[in-house]
Enzyme design. Structure first.
Site, PDB file in Angstrom:
ATOM      1  N   GLU A  66       0.717  -1.309   0.003  1.00 20.02           N
ATOM      2  CA  GLU A  66      -0.082   0.030   0.242  1.00 20.02           C
ATOM      3  C   GLU A  66       0.915   1.234   0.144  1.00 20.02           C
ATOM      4  O   GLU A  66       0.327   2.410  -0.609  1.00 20.02           O
ATOM      5  CB  GLU A  66      -0.893   0.015   1.296  1.00 20.02           C
ATOM      6  CG  GLU A  66      -1.866  -1.018   1.152  1.00 20.02           C
ATOM      7  CD  GLU A  66      -1.685  -2.253   1.625  1.00 20.02           C
ATOM      8  OE1 GLU A  66      -0.583  -2.628   1.971  1.00 20.02           O
ATOM      9  OE2 GLU A  66      -2.657  -3.138   1.860  1.00 20.02           O
ATOM     10  N   PHE A 128     -11.205  -7.387  14.160  1.00 20.57           N
ATOM     11  CA  PHE A 128     -10.387  -7.783  13.364  1.00 20.57           C
ATOM     12  C   PHE A 128      -9.735  -6.748  12.300  1.00 20.57           C
ATOM     13  O   PHE A 128     -10.713  -6.337  11.397  1.00 20.57           O
ATOM     14  CB  PHE A 128     -10.533  -9.122  12.598  1.00 20.57           C
ATOM     15  CG  PHE A 128      -9.467  -9.518  11.581  1.00 20.57           C
ATOM     16  CD1 PHE A 128      -8.129 -10.242  12.124  1.00 20.57           C
ATOM     17  CD2 PHE A 128      -9.579  -9.626  10.374  1.00 20.57           C
ATOM     18  CE1 PHE A 128      -7.157 -10.449  11.165  1.00 20.57           C
ATOM     19  CE2 PHE A 128      -8.852  -9.904   9.266  1.00 20.57           C
ATOM     20  CZ  PHE A 128      -7.560 -10.488   9.961  1.00 20.57           C
ATOM     21  N   GLN A 129      -8.488  -6.106  12.239  1.00 17.82           N
ATOM     22  CA  GLN A 129      -8.050  -5.332  11.085  1.00 17.82           C
ATOM     23  C   GLN A 129      -8.883  -4.102  11.386  1.00 17.82           C
ATOM     24  O   GLN A 129      -8.921  -3.006  10.269  1.00 17.82           O
ATOM     25  CB  GLN A 129      -8.102  -5.845   9.784  1.00 17.82           C
ATOM     26  CG  GLN A 129      -7.202  -6.915   9.546  1.00 17.82           C
ATOM     27  CD  GLN A 129      -6.936  -7.275   8.034  1.00 17.82           C
ATOM     28  OE1 GLN A 129      -7.904  -7.088   7.164  1.00 17.82           O
ATOM     29  NE2 GLN A 129      -5.929  -7.834   7.651  1.00 17.82           N
ATOM     30  N   LYS A 178     -17.488  -0.745   6.166  1.00 19.25           N
ATOM     31  CA  LYS A 178     -18.123  -1.797   5.316  1.00 19.25           C
ATOM     32  C   LYS A 178     -19.530  -1.754   4.852  1.00 19.25           C
ATOM     33  O   LYS A 178     -20.123  -1.766   4.111  1.00 19.25           O
ATOM     34  CB  LYS A 178     -17.601  -3.157   5.934  1.00 19.25           C
ATOM     35  CG  LYS A 178     -17.685  -4.104   4.748  1.00 19.25           C
ATOM     36  CD  LYS A 178     -17.219  -5.496   5.145  1.00 19.25           C
ATOM     37  CE  LYS A 178     -17.059  -6.625   4.026  1.00 19.25           C
ATOM     38  NZ  LYS A 178     -16.315  -7.879   4.620  1.00 19.25           N
TER      39      LYS A 178
END
Length: 588
Positions: A66, A128-129, A178
Site C-alpha cells: 500500500e 479484526f483489522q 463496510k
C-alpha cells in the site's frame, strides 16, 4: 458489461439520480471527478468497493504494498497536476499508506486516499483489522472523513477532492465503513457537490503591500528571486519568468522548484541550499532583496535562520498564510495564489539594469568548474556525477525523472538540468526512501508518452523493489538507474564528515539487481566504467520494455558543496581543490 457500456452507464449515473450501493457510489463519484486510474490493494473491509469496480470505466493498478499505492498516486499527481487516488483496506492496509500520505503532505501534493473500515456496529471494539486511521492520519492530511452512512459517501469524496486542490494542495483521506459500502442510497452527483468555493484564497494583498513590494524591487541593487514548488502548482512559470527578465533578477531554485524556471535560461543560477552551488548561496547571502515565490524557507534552504540573508529585505508571496513569517521574518507578505499575485504586481514593475549584479555573481564562480568532477578526464573510475550528466545529455533532458532520497538525489539535482516543470518527481520535505520506483509508475501512468527514469540508491531501491512486479503487470516502459555504492550513501557521508568516519550500519550488502530484474522479467545490465555509461543508457532507451541499469560507482564519493547542520548558508564545504578522483578508499 464491456468498457464502453460501463462508461455509458457511469455517465448516466452522473446525470440521472439513481439508487446505488455505497460501493458503486464510490466509483461513480470518482468517475464524476474525472478519475481514470486508481492505485490500490484490496482486502476484506474494502471488498464491496472492489466487487463493484467491474461496472465502472476506471483502471485499477494492483500494487505490491500500500505504501507503493500512495507513492504512485503522488507521482501521478506531480507529473500531471491532477489529483492522484490511492485505495486500501482497513488496519495494516490503511496504515501502510501513512508514509505516502505524509510525503504528499510535506510537499503539498493533491491526493485522495480511500480506505475501507470495519462495520459501524463494531467500530471501537478492536475488531479484526480495525484501526483508527482518521486519528492516525490527522496530523498528515489536510482533512479526513470517517463515513458510516451510505448517503454521505458521495459528498465526502467530492468534498475531499475540493479540499485536496484548494489553497495549499495536499492529501485527504476518506475512510468508509463496510456497512456503508453495502447499503444503498440515491446517488445524485450534482446534489453532492460541496458548496461553491474559490480554488485559491481571495487575495489578501492590499494596495500598500503591492506598492511596497514594487518599490523594494525598483530600488534593489542585488535582488534574487527564490523559486519554489508553488510556481508549478500555481502555473506561474510565465509570470515568474516575466518578473525575472523585466527586472533582470537572477533566480535561485529550491529542489522542488527545479524545472519551474528553465535550467538553460541566462538568469537561472541553479539550486540553493544545503547542496546548492556556492555562487547561488553566496548571492543569497549578499543580496539586498529576496523575492520568495511559492517556497517556505525550509531549513535545508536557509541553513541557520539567524544568519540567513541578513543584508536583504524580503518579499514572500505564498498561498498559505501560516508559512509567512514562520521560519524567516519578511518585510512584505503577499498572501494568495502566486500567479494571481504576480499578475497584480507585474504592471507595477519597470525594466531595470541588473548587469552589475549579474557580473558579480558570475565572477564569484571562480574555479568551481575546474573542480567539477564531470570535467575531469576519464581515469577508469565511475562516479555518479558522470551517470547523471550522461543521462541528461543523452535524453536531452526531455524525460521525467523520479528519484529516491540521498546522495543520488542531490547529484541528479546538480547534473540533470530540468527545463520544464513536473519533470522532476522527488520527495523533498519528508525525504522518503523507496519513493522513486512507485512514484515513477504513477508518473508513467499519468504521462504514458513521456520517457520516464527511476534514479535510486541501492538502499532506497530495496525498500519498494517489489513494485518491479507492478511495472511488469502494467507493461510499463520505465528505465531504472541504480546508483550502487554499497553504502547508505548520504548517511555514510555524514559519518565521514561529522562522526570521524565511523561507518556504523551503513555498509550495505545488496542482491544482484540485474538478476533481481531478470526474475521479474525485466532486462538489465551492470555498468562499472565511465566509458560504458552512454552505451548502456542508449541500450535501455532502445529496449522495448522496462530496463534496469546497475551503476557500480565509487564507494566513498561525497556530494559537494555541503552546508553542515548549524552553519550559515555561505559556510559551505566546497568541492575539493585537489583531484577528487584520488580520494576514494581504493586509491588511498
Amino acid at each position: 458489461m464491456g468498457r464502453n457500456a460501463n462508461a455509458k452507464s457511469a455517465e448516466s449515473h452522473l446525470t440521472t439520480p439513481t439508487r446505488l450501493t455505497g460501493a458503486e457510489i464510490v466509483w461513480a463519484t470518482l468517475v464524476g471527478e474525472g478519475v481514470t486510474t486508481v492505485f490500490g490493494y484490496p482486502g476484506g473491509a474494502i471488498l464491496p468497493v472492489y466487487d463493484a469496480l467491474r461496472k465502472f470505466p476506471i483502471h485499477h493498478v494492483l500494487v505490491r504494498h500500500e505504501q507503493g499505492a500512495a507513492h504512485m498516486a503522488d507521482g501521478y499527481s506531480r507529473a500531471s497536476g491532477k489529483v492522484g487516488v490511492a485505495m486500501a483496506t482497513s488496519g495494516p492496509g490503511a496504515t501502510n499508506l501513512v508514509t505516502g500520505i505524509a510525503t504528499a503532505m510535506l510537499d503539498s501534493i493533491p491526493m485522495v486516499c480511500i480506505t475501507g473500515n470495519v462495520s459501524s456496529k463494531v467500530l471501537g471494539t478492536d475488531a479484526f483489522q480495525e484501526v483508527d486511521i482518521t486519528g492516525i492520519t490527522l496530523p498528515v492530511t489536510k482533512h479526513n472523513f470517517l463515513v458510516n452512512k451510505t448517503e454521505d459517501i458521495a459528498h465526502a469524496i467530492r468534498y475531499a477532492f475540493q479540499i485536496a486542490v484548494s489553497g495549499r494542495p495536499g492529501p485527504v483521506l476518506v475512510d468508509i465503513t463496510k456497512d456503508a459500502q453495502q447499503g444503498t442510497a440515491i446517488f445524485d452527483f450534482e446534489a453532492a457537490k460541496p458548496r461553491a468555493y474559490r480554488p485559491h484564497p481571495m487575495l489578501h494583498v492590499d494596495e500598500s503591500g503591492l506598492k511596497h513590494a514594487a518599490e523594494l524591487i525598483k530600488n534593489a541593487k542585488r535582488p534574487v528571486i527564490l523559486a519554489g514548488h508553488g510556481i508549478s502548482e500555481s502555473g506561474a512559470m510565465e509570470q515568474v519568468r516575466t518578473l525575472a527578465e523585466r527586472a533582470q533578477i537572477p533566480v535561485a531554485l529550491t529542489l522542488l522548484g527545479l524545472g519551474s524556471f528553465p535550467a538553460s535560461h541566462a538568469l537561472n543560477m541553479g539550486m540553493m541550499g544545503m547542496h546548492g552551488e556556492s555562487w547561488v548561496n553566496t548571492a543569497i547571502q549578499e543580496a539586498d532583496l529576496l523575492i520568495a515565490c511559492g517556497m517556505r524557507f525550509d531549513d535545508r534552504v536557509t541553513g541557520t535562520p539567524s544568519t540567513y540573508a541578513l543584508k536583504a529585505k524580503k518579499i514572500h508571496i505564498e498561498v498559505d498564510p501560516a508559512e509567512v513569517n514562520k521560519n524567516v521574518k519578511v518585510d512584505v507578505g503577499l498572501i494568495g495564489d502566486l500567479r494571481e499575485v504576480l499578475e497584480e504586481l507585474l504592471p507595477r514593475i519597470a525594466g531595470r539594469d541588473g548587469s552589475a549584479w549579474l557580473k558579480t555573481i558570475e565572477s564569484s564562480k571562480g574555479a568551481v568548474s575546474v573542480h567539477d568532477i564531470k570535467n575531469l578526464p576519464d581515469s577508469g573510475h565511475l562516479y555518479a556525477a558522470h551517470v547523471m550528466h550522461d543521462l541528461w545529455r543523452i535524453t536531452g533532458g526531455d524525460a521525467i525523472v523520479a528519484t529516491d532520497v540521498g546522495q543520488h538525489q542531490m547529484w541528479e539535482a546538480q547534473y540533470f538540468h530540468h527545463e520544464t516543470p513536473r519533470s522532476l518527481v522527488t520527495s523533498g520535505g519528508l525525504g522518503t526512501m523507496g519513493f522513486a520506483l512507485p512514484a515513477a509508475i504513477g508518473a508513467k501512468m499519468a504521462c504514458p508518452d513521456k520517457e520516464v527514469w527511476v534514479i535510486a540508491g541501492d538502499g532506497g531501491f530495496q525498500m519498494t523493489a517489489a513494485e518491479l512486479s507492478t511495472i511488469v503487470q502494467e507493461k510499463l516502459k520505465i528505465n531504472i538507474a541504480i546508483i550502487n555504492n554499497g553504502y547508505l550513501g548520504m548517511v555514510r557521508q555524514w559519518q565521514e564528515f561529522f562522526y570521524e568516519s565511523n561507518y556504523e550500519s551503513t555498509p550495505l550488502v545488496s542482491p544482484d539487481f540485474v538478476k533481481l530484474a531478470d526474475a521479474h522479467g525485466i532486462a538489465g545490465r551492470a555498468v562499472t566504467t565511465r566509458a560504458e555509461v552512454a552505451e548502456a543508457v542508449n541500450e535501455a532507451r532502445k529496449a522495448p520494455g522496462a530496463f534496469l541499469l546497475n551503476f557500480m560507482v565509487e564507494k566513498e564519493d561525497s556530494v559537494y558543496p555541503m552546508i553542515p547542520a548549524g552553519n550559515a548558508l555561505h559556510e559551505m564545504i566546497r568541492r575539493p581543490g585537489k583531484n577528487p578522483l584520488v580520494e576514494s578508499a581504493d586509491d588511498e
